[in-house]
Design a protein around this motif. Sequence first.
Motif, short mmCIF file in Angstrom:
data_model
loop_
_atom_site.label_atom_id
_atom_site.label_comp_id
_atom_site.label_asym_id
_atom_site.label_seq_id
_atom_site.Cartn_x
_atom_site.Cartn_y
_atom_site.Cartn_z
N HIS A 89 33.39 43.43 42.20
CA HIS A 89 34.75 42.96 41.84
C HIS A 89 34.80 42.23 40.51
O HIS A 89 35.64 42.55 39.65
CB HIS A 89 35.30 42.07 42.97
N ALA A 90 33.91 41.29 40.30
CA ALA A 90 33.98 40.48 39.06
C ALA A 90 33.72 41.37 37.83
O ALA A 90 34.42 41.26 36.82
CB ALA A 90 32.95 39.36 39.13
N THR A 91 32.75 42.27 37.93
CA THR A 91 32.47 43.16 36.80
C THR A 91 33.65 44.11 36.58
O THR A 91 34.04 44.37 35.43
CB THR A 91 31.20 43.98 37.09
N TYR A 92 34.24 44.57 37.67
CA TYR A 92 35.39 45.47 37.56
C TYR A 92 36.51 44.79 36.77
O TYR A 92 37.08 45.38 35.85
CB TYR A 92 35.90 45.86 38.95
N ARG A 93 36.78 43.52 37.12
CA ARG A 93 37.83 42.77 36.40
C ARG A 93 37.46 42.60 34.93
O ARG A 93 38.27 42.78 34.04
CB ARG A 93 38.02 41.38 37.04
N ALA A 94 36.18 42.30 34.69
CA ALA A 94 35.75 42.01 33.31
C ALA A 94 35.84 43.24 32.41
O ALA A 94 36.30 43.15 31.27
CB ALA A 94 34.31 41.49 33.34
N VAL A 95 35.46 44.42 32.90
CA VAL A 95 35.42 45.59 32.00
C VAL A 95 36.77 46.30 31.92
O VAL A 95 37.01 47.05 30.98
CB VAL A 95 34.33 46.60 32.42
N HIS A 96 37.67 46.01 32.89
CA HIS A 96 38.97 46.72 32.87
C HIS A 96 40.13 45.83 32.47
O HIS A 96 41.15 46.31 31.99
CB HIS A 96 39.23 47.35 34.24
N GLY A 97 39.99 44.51 32.73
CA GLY A 97 41.10 43.61 32.40
C GLY A 97 42.18 43.71 33.47
O GLY A 97 42.77 44.78 33.67
N GLU A 98 42.45 42.57 34.17
CA GLU A 98 43.35 42.61 35.33
C GLU A 98 44.76 43.05 34.97
O GLU A 98 45.48 43.56 35.81
CB GLU A 98 43.40 41.22 35.99
N HIS A 99 45.15 42.90 33.71
CA HIS A 99 46.54 43.20 33.35
C HIS A 99 46.73 44.67 32.99
O HIS A 99 47.84 45.11 32.72
CB HIS A 99 46.99 42.26 32.24
N ASN A 100 45.64 45.41 32.95
CA ASN A 100 45.76 46.84 32.69
C ASN A 100 45.94 47.57 34.01
O ASN A 100 45.47 47.11 35.05
CB ASN A 100 44.50 47.35 31.98
N ARG A 101 46.61 48.73 33.94
CA ARG A 101 46.85 49.49 35.18
C ARG A 101 45.53 49.73 35.92
O ARG A 101 45.44 49.56 37.14
CB ARG A 101 47.53 50.82 34.84
N LYS A 102 44.47 50.03 35.17
CA LYS A 102 43.19 50.32 35.82
C LYS A 102 42.54 49.07 36.38
O LYS A 102 41.60 49.11 37.14
CB LYS A 102 42.24 51.03 34.83
N GLY A 103 43.08 47.91 36.01
CA GLY A 103 42.53 46.66 36.51
C GLY A 103 42.87 46.40 37.98
O GLY A 103 42.33 45.49 38.60
N ASP A 104 43.76 47.22 38.55
CA ASP A 104 44.17 47.03 39.96
C ASP A 104 43.14 47.67 40.87
O ASP A 104 43.20 48.86 41.20
CB ASP A 104 45.56 47.65 40.17
N TYR A 105 42.19 46.88 41.33
CA TYR A 105 41.03 47.35 42.11
C TYR A 105 41.48 48.09 43.37
O TYR A 105 41.04 49.21 43.63
CB TYR A 105 40.16 46.15 42.47
N LEU A 106 42.37 47.49 44.15
CA LEU A 106 42.73 48.09 45.44
C LEU A 106 43.52 49.38 45.26
O LEU A 106 43.33 50.36 45.99
CB LEU A 106 43.50 47.11 46.31
N TRP A 107 44.38 49.45 44.24
CA TRP A 107 45.15 50.67 43.99
C TRP A 107 44.20 51.83 43.74
O TRP A 107 44.39 52.94 44.23
CB TRP A 107 46.09 50.45 42.80
N ARG A 108 43.12 51.55 42.99
CA ARG A 108 42.14 52.61 42.68
C ARG A 108 41.27 52.91 43.89
O ARG A 108 41.04 54.08 44.22
CB ARG A 108 41.28 52.19 41.48
N LEU A 109 40.83 51.87 44.58
CA LEU A 109 39.95 52.07 45.75
C LEU A 109 40.66 52.87 46.84
O LEU A 109 40.06 53.66 47.55
CB LEU A 109 39.50 50.73 46.31
N ASP A 110 41.97 52.67 46.91
CA ASP A 110 42.79 53.32 47.96
C ASP A 110 43.24 54.73 47.58
O ASP A 110 43.80 55.47 48.40
CB ASP A 110 44.03 52.44 48.21
N ALA A 111 42.96 55.13 46.34
CA ALA A 111 43.49 56.42 45.84
C ALA A 111 43.09 57.58 46.74
O ALA A 111 43.92 58.45 47.05
CB ALA A 111 43.00 56.65 44.42
#
Length: 474
Positions: free
Chosen positions: A205-227
């Motif tokens: 989770h922390a690395t995901y936030r760091a490399v994608h940036g929470e404010h970017n569409r791809k920064g939404d971890y659950l939206w992507r995990l749930d795809a």
Amino acid sequence: MGRPIVRQLSAAARDFIDDERLLSLLSRPAPDLARLDDILAKSLAKEPLEIEETADLLLADSPEAVQRLFAAAHRLKSEVYGNRIVLFAPLYLGNRCINDCRYCAFRRSNPEAVRRTLSLGETRAQVKALEDKGHKRLILVFGEHPEYDAEFIAECVRAAYAVKSGPGEIRRVNINAAPFDREGFALIKAAGIGTYQIFMETYHHATYRAVHGEHNRKGDYLWRLDALSRAFEAGQDDIGIGALFGLYDWRFDVLGLVSHAIFLRARYGVGPHTISFPRLQPAKGAVIDEAWRVGDDDFKRLVAILRLSAPYTGMILTARENPEVRREVLAFGVSQIDAGSRIELGGYTEQLCEQELDREQFMLGDVRPLDVVMRELLQDGYVPSFCTACYRKGRTGEHFMEFAVPGFIKQLCTPNALTTLTEYLTDYASPETREAGARLIEAELSKMPEGRARLELEDRLRRIRDEGEHDLLY
Ligand code: SF4
């Protein structure tokens, strides 16, 4: 630009990745050899592994343990996939992107990226060029941008299927694209895609936030995990998962991939059709943290452990890797590779000598032409295959497993591999590759018992070779 995405999660949506638990699994002592052998026996019985068992394989790093791992992975690969290697080609259609992923040359803030979206006419020209080389299976790749919505991607899929060039045609189109909503998944499914592929990149989770940036569409971890749950609920059969190794501890992301497969199997009765394990490669304008770079020895363990953890899941090794690494890890579990790949937009028709990094998402390790890769596979005793039969015969998702688990698939896979190989040798191969192919086919036929099945196959191969027939699938 079509209808806005409805950001509604699936009925099954939950964040099933528990970082602390996965890290605690990796902080235990290594298993003894008796425990290791028990786990390997379970894999060789073709049972998917539980997360604790995969963690034990990751901890088993003594030379003796690693040797046993490699031997078991090699045996399992041969028993489930035989010596077939399925081939495909990537086709990038648009690199505009609203995200800013640190590791990617297409990131929004990279001013050097040459932005382009291929028109349908340009897309058809790329597909024709790939067909004229002998390809039958494609994966279409897109950045994340409102312009690349489900309607646009569905149109690209239909356009790819519609291109016919002499004996050439594309028989399976997979896609790698940003997450859709349910209606979007239904649309691309209706356009006839094979696999919908999406990578979490990292499950940490922390690395995901760091490399994608929470404010970017791809920064939404659950939206992507749930795809993939939304995809299954919209009727998609075959799905592919993946992680970008080198963003975080590779062992953690192996556990992330296996957790994802376990979750989907438990919730939908079927796991991923494929797993991809690309390693970070140089990319123009990318910011890469070298701390987590995966060396070749660990990469081989990674491939073997994924193989042992998910016996019936296809494993995709791409041309990110150089020819030497590819040749070596093929034996540990890989079932699909790309070949003759160009990832610059328009790269299959524009005469590019070297790789043009400001037009690529990352640097390729293997840019050899398809025919060269085919010949090497044949000389190494592999059967290169362009098979698309299961998808076109409806043996997908759960139905595929109904065939795969009892082992029926072998009765279909080898004949289908040999018919598609014969098409390639007859229509596209160089004389040297044709010769190597003829030798291999003879050797494969001699392994088959005398009888009706062998006679039927020999007849089909003759009709393709001598009478110009095509697509004689099982
Ligand atoms: S990885 Fe994908 S989403 Fe991220 S910047 Fe690159 S193209 Fe965009």
